[in-house]
Design an enzyme around this catalytic site. Sequence first.
Site, short mmCIF file in Angstrom:
data_model
loop_
_atom_site.label_atom_id
_atom_site.label_comp_id
_atom_site.label_asym_id
_atom_site.label_seq_id
_atom_site.Cartn_x
_atom_site.Cartn_y
_atom_site.Cartn_z
N LYS A 1 19.56 14.99 8.69
CA LYS A 1 20.79 14.41 9.22
C LYS A 1 20.64 12.93 9.52
O LYS A 1 19.59 12.49 9.99
CB LYS A 1 21.21 15.15 10.51
CG LYS A 1 21.29 16.66 10.33
CD LYS A 1 21.57 17.37 11.63
CE LYS A 1 21.32 18.86 11.50
NZ LYS A 1 19.90 19.20 11.53
N TYR B 1 15.38 14.45 15.48
CA TYR B 1 14.37 15.37 16.00
C TYR B 1 12.98 14.74 16.03
O TYR B 1 12.07 15.28 16.65
CB TYR B 1 14.31 16.65 15.15
CG TYR B 1 15.61 17.41 15.04
CD1 TYR B 1 16.70 17.14 15.86
CD2 TYR B 1 15.75 18.42 14.09
CE1 TYR B 1 17.89 17.85 15.74
CE2 TYR B 1 16.93 19.13 13.97
CZ TYR B 1 17.99 18.85 14.78
OH TYR B 1 19.16 19.55 14.65
N HIS C 1 25.12 13.42 11.77
CA HIS C 1 24.70 14.29 12.88
C HIS C 1 25.79 14.47 13.93
O HIS C 1 25.88 15.53 14.56
CB HIS C 1 23.43 13.74 13.52
CG HIS C 1 22.60 14.79 14.19
ND1 HIS C 1 21.25 14.66 14.39
CD2 HIS C 1 22.91 15.99 14.72
CE1 HIS C 1 20.78 15.73 15.00
NE2 HIS C 1 21.77 16.55 15.21
N ASP D 1 15.89 23.20 8.25
CA ASP D 1 16.84 22.23 8.81
C ASP D 1 16.12 21.30 9.79
O ASP D 1 15.49 21.76 10.75
CB ASP D 1 17.97 22.99 9.54
CG ASP D 1 19.01 22.04 10.13
OD1 ASP D 1 20.06 21.87 9.50
OD2 ASP D 1 18.76 21.49 11.23
#
Length: 279
Positions: A78, A53, A111, A48
């Site tokens: 996401k 990120y 997200h 994931d």
Amino acid sequence: MTALTDTFTLRNGVRIPKVGFGTWQVPDGDVAYNAVANALKAGYRHIDTAWQYQNEKSVGKAIRDSGIPRDQIFVTTKLPAKSKSYDESLKFFEETMQNLGLDYVDLYLIHAPWPWEEMGADYSKENVEVWRAMEKIYKSGRAKAIGISNFNVQDQKNILENCEIEPMVNQLQYYIGYTEPQNVQFAKESGMLVEAFSPLATGYLLKNDTVADIAKQNNVTIAQLAIKYCIQHDILPLPKAVNPAHINENKELDFVIPDEDMETLDSLVDTAPGEDHNE
């Protein structure tokens, strides 16, 4: 028993491994690359990540370099929370795919229902347009499943009442002592699989004495207990680790938390002071 290859089945028939490997707060470069590479070597088959990120490039490279057939690794990423238009969402998906260096992803999520700097704001109208983009991506075959993240009941209803293809997953903040019962119940009743990000409350849960005592009584680590707690509630946990020893420890889930211990864990509140909540 819970093995890393055990699966849940999404509403569209796609099978998703019951334990994922999270990469939130794992920096791009060698740290992210080695964490994912070690996770895959340890047997994890569900990774994931997210555009937010900023580690998609390293995550994708580790997946590509693993030598494991692509169809044996479940990859989630996401759409940035700040993307709140149809065209922009399609653009960000292309950027993500370039980052990952993959032909498709297995799961693509919105997200959050609001930009991070406007947490709690009402973007209902915009989210309907974003979901149209998600449906287009899904129909293209480049995302095998689509879903949402951080969506409360009202945000979930908004999508369900204005969609052609219903979301298959809602990824929520979920850990012992913080289980978002209304959001989880509504998602499950609506046919979504619920995933738990930060099942260890980004480490804060490790400091809880009651949880530690129950883990000790069951001869497991706090992390193992927290991960298995999610699974026994039919929630898919996404534990993060960068230490190879922790990566391997976290997959040892061949035990059952007794009913009386589950009841105690269910009764706990405020188990992780210091942990931020998305509400």
